[in-house]
Scaffold this active site. Structure first.
Site, PDB file in Angstrom:
ATOM      1  N   GLU A 157       0.092  -7.389  23.825  1.00 17.81           N
ATOM      2  CA  GLU A 157       0.505  -6.665  22.626  1.00 17.81           C
ATOM      3  C   GLU A 157       1.626  -5.710  22.989  1.00 17.81           C
ATOM      4  O   GLU A 157       1.700  -5.205  24.115  1.00 17.81           O
ATOM      5  CB  GLU A 157      -0.685  -5.896  22.016  1.00 17.81           C
ATOM      6  CG  GLU A 157      -0.356  -5.072  20.780  1.00 17.81           C
ATOM      7  CD  GLU A 157       0.260  -5.890  19.657  1.00 17.81           C
ATOM      8  OE1 GLU A 157       1.469  -5.706  19.431  1.00 17.81           O
ATOM      9  OE2 GLU A 157      -0.440  -6.710  19.037  1.00 17.81           O
ATOM     10  N   CYS A 169      -3.090  -3.741  10.191  1.00 19.52           N
ATOM     11  CA  CYS A 169      -4.132  -3.182   9.324  1.00 19.52           C
ATOM     12  C   CYS A 169      -4.622  -1.840   9.829  1.00 19.52           C
ATOM     13  O   CYS A 169      -4.707  -0.872   9.085  1.00 19.52           O
ATOM     14  CB  CYS A 169      -5.302  -4.156   9.215  1.00 19.52           C
ATOM     15  SG  CYS A 169      -6.685  -3.476   8.275  1.00 19.52           S
ATOM     16  N   CYS A 201      -3.947  -1.131   6.151  1.00 27.10           N
ATOM     17  CA  CYS A 201      -5.139  -0.825   5.357  1.00 27.10           C
ATOM     18  C   CYS A 201      -5.748   0.544   5.669  1.00 27.10           C
ATOM     19  O   CYS A 201      -6.060   1.327   4.760  1.00 27.10           O
ATOM     20  CB  CYS A 201      -6.211  -1.888   5.589  1.00 27.10           C
ATOM     21  SG  CYS A 201      -5.605  -3.547   5.853  1.00 27.10           S
ATOM     22  N   LYS A 250      -3.373   3.637   5.009  1.00 23.70           N
ATOM     23  CA  LYS A 250      -3.163   3.621   3.563  1.00 23.70           C
ATOM     24  C   LYS A 250      -4.369   4.184   2.825  1.00 23.70           C
ATOM     25  O   LYS A 250      -4.241   5.018   1.924  1.00 23.70           O
ATOM     26  CB  LYS A 250      -2.850   2.185   3.129  1.00 23.70           C
ATOM     27  CG  LYS A 250      -2.645   1.949   1.639  1.00 23.70           C
ATOM     28  CD  LYS A 250      -3.918   1.598   0.910  1.00 23.70           C
ATOM     29  CE  LYS A 250      -4.709   0.464   1.471  1.00 23.70           C
ATOM     30  NZ  LYS A 250      -4.221  -0.864   1.195  1.00 23.70           N
ATOM     31  N   TYR A 285     -10.037  -0.030  20.041  1.00 21.75           N
ATOM     32  CA  TYR A 285      -9.765  -1.458  20.161  1.00 21.75           C
ATOM     33  C   TYR A 285      -9.479  -1.852  21.608  1.00 21.75           C
ATOM     34  O   TYR A 285      -9.868  -2.935  22.053  1.00 21.75           O
ATOM     35  CB  TYR A 285      -8.610  -1.864  19.236  1.00 21.75           C
ATOM     36  CG  TYR A 285      -9.075  -2.212  17.846  1.00 21.75           C
ATOM     37  CD1 TYR A 285      -9.122  -3.537  17.415  1.00 21.75           C
ATOM     38  CD2 TYR A 285      -9.505  -1.232  16.957  1.00 21.75           C
ATOM     39  CE1 TYR A 285      -9.570  -3.871  16.152  1.00 21.75           C
ATOM     40  CE2 TYR A 285      -9.951  -1.547  15.690  1.00 21.75           C
ATOM     41  CZ  TYR A 285      -9.981  -2.876  15.295  1.00 21.75           C
ATOM     42  OH  TYR A 285     -10.443  -3.196  14.039  1.00 21.75           O
ATOM     43  N   GLY A 294       0.734 -11.791  13.300  1.00 22.90           N
ATOM     44  CA  GLY A 294       0.774 -11.153  11.990  1.00 22.90           C
ATOM     45  C   GLY A 294       2.085 -11.323  11.259  1.00 22.90           C
ATOM     46  O   GLY A 294       2.792 -12.327  11.409  1.00 22.90           O
ATOM     47  N   SER A 295       2.437 -10.300  10.462  1.00 27.73           N
ATOM     48  CA  SER A 295       3.629 -10.368   9.629  1.00 27.73           C
ATOM     49  C   SER A 295       4.349  -9.031   9.639  1.00 27.73           C
ATOM     50  O   SER A 295       3.840  -8.029  10.151  1.00 27.73           O
ATOM     51  CB  SER A 295       3.254 -10.752   8.188  1.00 27.73           C
ATOM     52  OG  SER A 295       2.388  -9.774   7.631  1.00 27.73           O
ATOM     53  N   TYR A 303       0.291  -5.392  -4.020  1.00 24.91           N
ATOM     54  CA  TYR A 303      -0.655  -4.412  -3.492  1.00 24.91           C
ATOM     55  C   TYR A 303       0.051  -3.119  -3.065  1.00 24.91           C
ATOM     56  O   TYR A 303      -0.287  -2.028  -3.513  1.00 24.91           O
ATOM     57  CB  TYR A 303      -1.334  -4.951  -2.224  1.00 24.91           C
ATOM     58  CG  TYR A 303      -2.377  -6.006  -2.360  1.00 24.91           C
ATOM     59  CD1 TYR A 303      -3.721  -5.690  -2.203  1.00 24.91           C
ATOM     60  CD2 TYR A 303      -2.043  -7.327  -2.582  1.00 24.91           C
ATOM     61  CE1 TYR A 303      -4.699  -6.673  -2.267  1.00 24.91           C
ATOM     62  CE2 TYR A 303      -3.013  -8.313  -2.656  1.00 24.91           C
ATOM     63  CZ  TYR A 303      -4.335  -7.988  -2.492  1.00 24.91           C
ATOM     64  OH  TYR A 303      -5.304  -8.940  -2.555  1.00 24.91           O
ATOM     65  N   GLU A 344      -0.161   0.640  -4.831  1.00 21.64           N
ATOM     66  CA  GLU A 344      -0.951   1.600  -4.053  1.00 21.64           C
ATOM     67  C   GLU A 344      -0.124   2.829  -3.710  1.00 21.64           C
ATOM     68  O   GLU A 344      -0.591   3.969  -3.861  1.00 21.64           O
ATOM     69  CB  GLU A 344      -1.493   0.926  -2.795  1.00 21.64           C
ATOM     70  CG  GLU A 344      -2.612  -0.060  -3.099  1.00 21.64           C
ATOM     71  CD  GLU A 344      -3.008  -0.936  -1.918  1.00 21.64           C
ATOM     72  OE1 GLU A 344      -4.071  -1.586  -2.010  1.00 21.64           O
ATOM     73  OE2 GLU A 344      -2.279  -0.978  -0.904  1.00 21.64           O
ATOM     74  N   ASP A 384      -2.041 -13.649   9.454  1.00 20.46           N
ATOM     75  CA  ASP A 384      -0.880 -13.649   8.577  1.00 20.46           C
ATOM     76  C   ASP A 384       0.273 -14.501   9.090  1.00 20.46           C
ATOM     77  O   ASP A 384       1.133 -14.920   8.312  1.00 20.46           O
ATOM     78  CB  ASP A 384      -0.376 -12.218   8.367  1.00 20.46           C
ATOM     79  CG  ASP A 384      -1.310 -11.387   7.486  1.00 20.46           C
ATOM     80  OD1 ASP A 384      -2.441 -11.847   7.229  1.00 20.46           O
ATOM     81  OD2 ASP A 384      -0.918 -10.286   7.070  1.00 20.46           O
ATOM     82  N   ALA A 411      -9.433  -6.200  -2.836  1.00 17.45           N
ATOM     83  CA  ALA A 411      -9.282  -4.983  -3.631  1.00 17.45           C
ATOM     84  C   ALA A 411      -7.861  -4.470  -3.523  1.00 17.45           C
ATOM     85  O   ALA A 411      -7.214  -4.602  -2.485  1.00 17.45           O
ATOM     86  CB  ALA A 411     -10.267  -3.907  -3.171  1.00 17.45           C
ATOM     87  N   HIS A 421     -29.591   2.626 -12.973  1.00 19.06           N
ATOM     88  CA  HIS A 421     -29.165   3.496 -14.079  1.00 19.06           C
ATOM     89  C   HIS A 421     -29.265   4.968 -13.690  1.00 19.06           C
ATOM     90  O   HIS A 421     -30.234   5.365 -13.059  1.00 19.06           O
ATOM     91  CB  HIS A 421     -30.029   3.228 -15.312  1.00 19.06           C
ATOM     92  CG  HIS A 421     -29.607   3.993 -16.514  1.00 19.06           C
ATOM     93  ND1 HIS A 421     -28.473   3.660 -17.242  1.00 19.06           N
ATOM     94  CD2 HIS A 421     -30.140   5.095 -17.100  1.00 19.06           C
ATOM     95  CE1 HIS A 421     -28.352   4.529 -18.231  1.00 19.06           C
ATOM     96  NE2 HIS A 421     -29.346   5.401 -18.166  1.00 19.06           N
ATOM     97  N   GLU A 435     -24.311  -1.338 -13.142  1.00 22.22           N
ATOM     98  CA  GLU A 435     -25.323  -1.997 -13.967  1.00 22.22           C
ATOM     99  C   GLU A 435     -24.696  -2.801 -15.095  1.00 22.22           C
ATOM    100  O   GLU A 435     -25.330  -3.701 -15.660  1.00 22.22           O
ATOM    101  CB  GLU A 435     -26.310  -0.977 -14.527  1.00 22.22           C
ATOM    102  CG  GLU A 435     -25.727  -0.027 -15.547  1.00 22.22           C
ATOM    103  CD  GLU A 435     -26.769   0.933 -16.114  1.00 22.22           C
ATOM    104  OE1 GLU A 435     -27.903   0.498 -16.354  1.00 22.22           O
ATOM    105  OE2 GLU A 435     -26.438   2.118 -16.305  1.00 22.22           O
TER     106      GLU A 435
END
Length: 495
Positions: A52, A70, A75, A78, A127, A173-174, A210, A214, A335, A373, A469, A474
């Site tokens: 990397e 990410c 992600c 963000k 990581y 990735g991208s 997205y 965002e 990606d 999402a 509830h 619900e």
């Protein structure tokens, strides 16, 4: 520990003669997918290396970091900014709940930025430890493929060293795409947007996906004026049209100026800021212009053409159902393959790769019922078919159930912003085909709905489930009345 590896589509047999390699697997790219694939492969007994680029919050051709887009510039940071931005409107709403909030509430951008950077540095370290604990050898530098079983590593001091590997996995990735317009060098991408030294007072955003919606929510929530320009009539192309309209209404209701069917033609630097020209003849003055017009696979510097790895017209790596390229020893996930570009999907592909190549269990990634999402404020979350997809792909009729209501919290705060939910049901089989929600906590709710759809739940089973509830969730188990029924002959929209 004996290793079983896939050789030309078949598992190796005990005692079979094999060439000697430095590694069983060499992974180029230590993002979410690459880290998952390398760790799981090592757990199956493979000797694994991964490379990397050196860490930097802003990625480039010569910088990156273990954790990938990410975790370091996507992600995770963000979502931290989304949390920060949500407090502004929440403080406004708090007044009607009895909180005596001063009229002027200050926001310290630099403090949030510092906290964000601290977190991604921490995650970068985590990581690295995950790789080390799994027995994966980490190299820092740029990797490129120089043969079907050979990777060349350009080390930080510029020297080159080669390693042989039985299998090579590309997981690079991208990167953000910049539109070719005059003055485009004055614009920033999401990488820079996550590390701006100053919070912009005036922001113009080009894009309707997205990232665009965002960041529009983030900067508006922090007090910036925001102009959002996008080419279609509604943002978020590819999502359910009804839910896209809800998002557009919410963004506008939060004070974001919407410019549908609009693109940028020129950017000019002036003493007063960046002068933004649109194709409608409008001129908008901005401190920051964010271009969020898509991402491109990171294949440019991998030397794949020379090795014969096939790429598509977007320069993405072409793979089969098992993530294998046309070169039997070279694979690709995430990606860089431009299949379904979501972090959890890259994780799934990495897991399937390890099972296939080293686990003795050929496994195809399953792309059905993947939830996702959009973390605008409030968020949108979906799983399964949109209404438009159901119209195109389902034989027969589809029942549509919808619910639009004021969230309980808004009845006191006075915020006029509805939550909208939707279920699509196969009228013949009663099977739930898709679910959508735009409103507070939508992603948290949709994760559970995704499990139900993955299990093949029917509308009758939804209806027989007791709700919690009082909650918004619900509503998904109390939508009894069909809103409308659609069939495959419904005309397509051009939104």
């Amino acid at each position: 520990m004996a290793r079983k590896m896939l050789i030309d589509g078949e598992l190796s047999k005990p005692g079979e003669e094999e060439a000697h390699y430095d590694f069983d697997l060499f992974v180029i790219g230590a993002g979410s997918g690459g880290v998952r694939a390398s760790r799981f492969s090592a757990q199956y007994g493979a000797k694994v290396a991964i490379c990397e680029l050196p860490f930097d919050p802003i990625g480039s051709e010569v910088s990156g970091g273990v954790g990938g887009t990410c975790v370091l510039r996507g992600c995770v940071p963000k979502k931290i900014l989304v949390y920060g931005a949500a407090y502004g409107p929440e403080l406004e709403d708090a007044r009607n709940y009895g909180w005596e909030v001063n009229e002027k509430v200050n926001f310290n951008w630099k403090k949030l930025l510092h906290k964000k950077t601290e977190e991604i540095v921490r995650l970068n370290g985590i990581y690295k430890r995950l790789l080390s604990n799994a027995g994966v050898k980490l190299f820092e530098g740029e990797g490129r493929v120089v043969g079907p079983n050979e990777v060349e590593l350009i080390q930080l001091d510029g020297t080159k060293i080669s390693y042989s590997a039985k299998h090579i996995l590309i997981a690079t990735g991208s990167r953000a795409h910049r539109p070719d317009i005059p003055g485009q060098e004055l614009a920033i991408t999401s990488d820079e947007a996550l590390s701006l030294e100053e919070l912009p007072k005036r922001a113009v955003i080009l894009g309707g996906g997205y990232i665009a919606v965002e960041f529009a929510s983030i900067w508006r929530g922090m007090g910036s004026t925001v102009d959002l320009c996008f080419r279609k009539e509604l943002p978020l192309r590819g999502f359910d049209d009804e839910m896209r309209a809800v998002v557009a209404r919410n963004l506008e209701g939060r004070g974001i100026t919407m410019h549908p069917c609009t693109t940028l033609t020129k950017l000019e630097k002036t003493e007063g800021g960046i002068k933004v020209h649109t194709d409608h003849g409008e001129v908008i003055l901005a401190d920051v212009v964010l271009v969020a017009t898509g991402r491109l696979p990171n294949t440019k510097r991998l030397n794949l053409d020379a090795v014969g790895v096939e790429l598509d017209n977007m320069k993405a790596v072409k793979v089969d159902e098992y993530s294998r390229t046309n070169i039997p020893s070279i694979w690709a996930i995430g990606d860089v393959t431009n299949r379904m570009n979501l972090t959890p999907v890259a994780l799934m592909e990495g897991t399937c790769f390890a099972k296939t190549v080293f686990g003795g269990k050929p496994t195809k990634p399953d792309y059905s019922h993947i939830p996702c999402a959009v973390f605008c404020i409030p968020p949108l979350s979906v799983v399964g078919f949109s209404e438009e997809q159901a119209t195109e792909q389902v034989n027969g009729e589809v029942s549509v159930y919808t619910s639009s209501f004021n969230p309980m919290k808004n009845t006191i705060s006075g915020r006029t912003e509805k939550s909208v939910m939707k279920l699509l049901v196969d009228a013949q089989t009663d099977k739930v085909l898709g679910a959508s929600m735009c409103g507070p906590d939508a992603p948290e709710i949709m994760q559970g709905i995704a499990v139900a759809l993955k299990c093949g739940a029917t509308k009758e089973q939804f209806d027989s489930t007791v709700g919690i509830h009082p909650s918004a969730a619900e509503e998904f188990v109390t939508m009894r009345s069909e809103s409308r029924r659609i069939s495959s002959n419904k005309p397509k929209t051009n939104l």
